[in-house]
Design an enzyme around this catalytic site. Sequence first.
Site, PDB file in Angstrom:
ATOM      1  N   LYS A  89       6.092  -0.591  -4.973  1.00 43.78           N
ATOM      2  CA  LYS A  89       6.508  -0.917  -3.604  1.00 43.78           C
ATOM      3  C   LYS A  89       5.700  -0.086  -2.611  1.00 43.78           C
ATOM      4  O   LYS A  89       5.480   1.107  -2.837  1.00 43.78           O
ATOM      5  CB  LYS A  89       8.004  -0.635  -3.456  1.00 43.78           C
TER       6      LYS A  89
ATOM      7  N   SER B   1      14.987  -5.206   0.283  1.00 41.44           N
ATOM      8  CA  SER B   1      13.660  -5.127   0.855  1.00 41.44           C
ATOM      9  C   SER B   1      12.536  -5.072  -0.191  1.00 41.44           C
ATOM     10  O   SER B   1      11.377  -5.289   0.160  1.00 41.44           O
ATOM     11  CB  SER B   1      13.567  -3.892   1.750  1.00 41.44           C
TER      12      SER B   1
ATOM     13  N   SER C 173      18.331  -2.642  -1.997  1.00 39.47           N
ATOM     14  CA  SER C 173      16.981  -3.213  -1.998  1.00 39.47           C
ATOM     15  C   SER C 173      16.278  -3.331  -3.344  1.00 39.47           C
ATOM     16  O   SER C 173      15.208  -3.924  -3.422  1.00 39.47           O
ATOM     17  CB  SER C 173      16.091  -2.430  -1.049  1.00 39.47           C
TER      18      SER C 173
END
Length: 488
Positions: free
Chosen positions: A79, A154, A178
């Site tokens: 990420k 997210s 997330s």
Amino acid sequence: MSLHKLTLHELKEKFTKGEVTARDIVSAYSLRINQVEPKVKAYITLVKESAMAQAEALDQKLKTWRRTMPLMGMPLAIKDNICTEGVLTTCASRILGAFVPPYDATVIARLRGQGYLLLGKTNLDEFAMGSSTENSGFGPSRNPWNLSRVPGGSSGGSAAAVAADECVAALGSDTGGSIRQPAACCGVVGLKPTYGRVSRSGLVAFASSLDQIGPITKDVTDAAMLLNVIAGHDPLDSTSADVPVPDYTKALKKKDVKKLKIGLPKEYFAEGLDQEVEQAVREAAGELKKLGGEIKDVALPTTGAAIAAYYLIATAEASSNLARYDGVKYGLRSKQTKDLLEMYMKTRQEGFGPEVKRRIMLGTYALSAGYYEAYYGKAQAVRTLIRRDFEAAFQEVDLLVTPVMPTPAFKLGEKIQDPLQMYLSDIYTISANLAGIPAISVPCGYSKAGLPIGLQILGRPFEEETLLRGAHAYEQATGWRAKRPNIR
Ligand code: GLN
């Protein structure tokens, strides 16, 4: 079988046996990324060439190394809010659009120590604020099961990359869901460890008392393998816990859930829960019962206040954490401004997207003199009640099972104009962050429209072993993973 379809443990086994080289592996993934990435858009930055160079170097090394290093030759996606030395780390924000960290996050140093290969940095909601990846400053990612749907957020890029076989496994971060929520949307496994289990050093801070890094993987065994590498005390993170790290892969050997007491919190099966999701989760509880678990109803009475408490605490912490992006210390700086104040203001105005600005304003307000006690103080009190609810529930049961998300993945654009609706999709995941407990999302079925549904399992602090054991037993008994997305 094509290499990109394998799980981490399957691929590792082939590599260890010498059936494939690191070069073969990276070639297979490069090909796959070329095929599907234009549709899925999971990545912000790709570093396939450097992965290939590293792979070639690895192949030259002694064969025995293959056995001793658990991630040797394994291509992972990270990420883009986790710092990678020398590789762009943007947080999907224009304000960090050109930021190249001079150091690795602790988790990255650990992965590197075990021989992993970095394939690329994945898309997210800007600074991890969102539930759909639509708040990215570089455009949304798409759900591999249906390209008109969001991948969740997210960590939507990481979940989409795993589901679309664009990497063998990924890391995400979870402040209010997330990791688990996009994992559920994309039909993969996502684990949020106990707060303090995994170092946050080098994770770009959103809400420091809630953030945790964790694995997003094709199955539960892979999640255990990655957690083995990233978990453990880190002197660089004062909130990381100095507690022993067990061998999570060993915990899976105990396949059954016999004698485990499993609670269904009644507040999680209330209004707003999609019928298909409710049915899938209840059937999963039934399956756990068949496997020898004992199912009980439990109460988590403060659940209704969790969203309000979270969106005060998370925004308050974010407003403080994001103050550092001022055009002086980091990233973007607006040019041609008449004085320092205007430079600060223009930089932040141009650099941050609308959701980040909304949260900075909300958080600043909640922390301001005169309102602090009424908002932030109250939210902290509610947080204590939520933690106590879990403590009481875990006196009665070993695990809790709940939905991850009220509905399957929604359509792109469906909620983006209505932040409150977006916030409501976190209702089942944020309490675990407020309480600091571990939670995992595993696939538990599909909607009629063919969209994945996730099951959330929550456990006591630092008892990831029990969590993984329950999730693994369920996964092995059901085999939802056999179904793969057909990206068109
Ligand atoms: N969706 C939640 C939010 O927008 C959680 C995000 C996260 O876990 N990073 O804050």
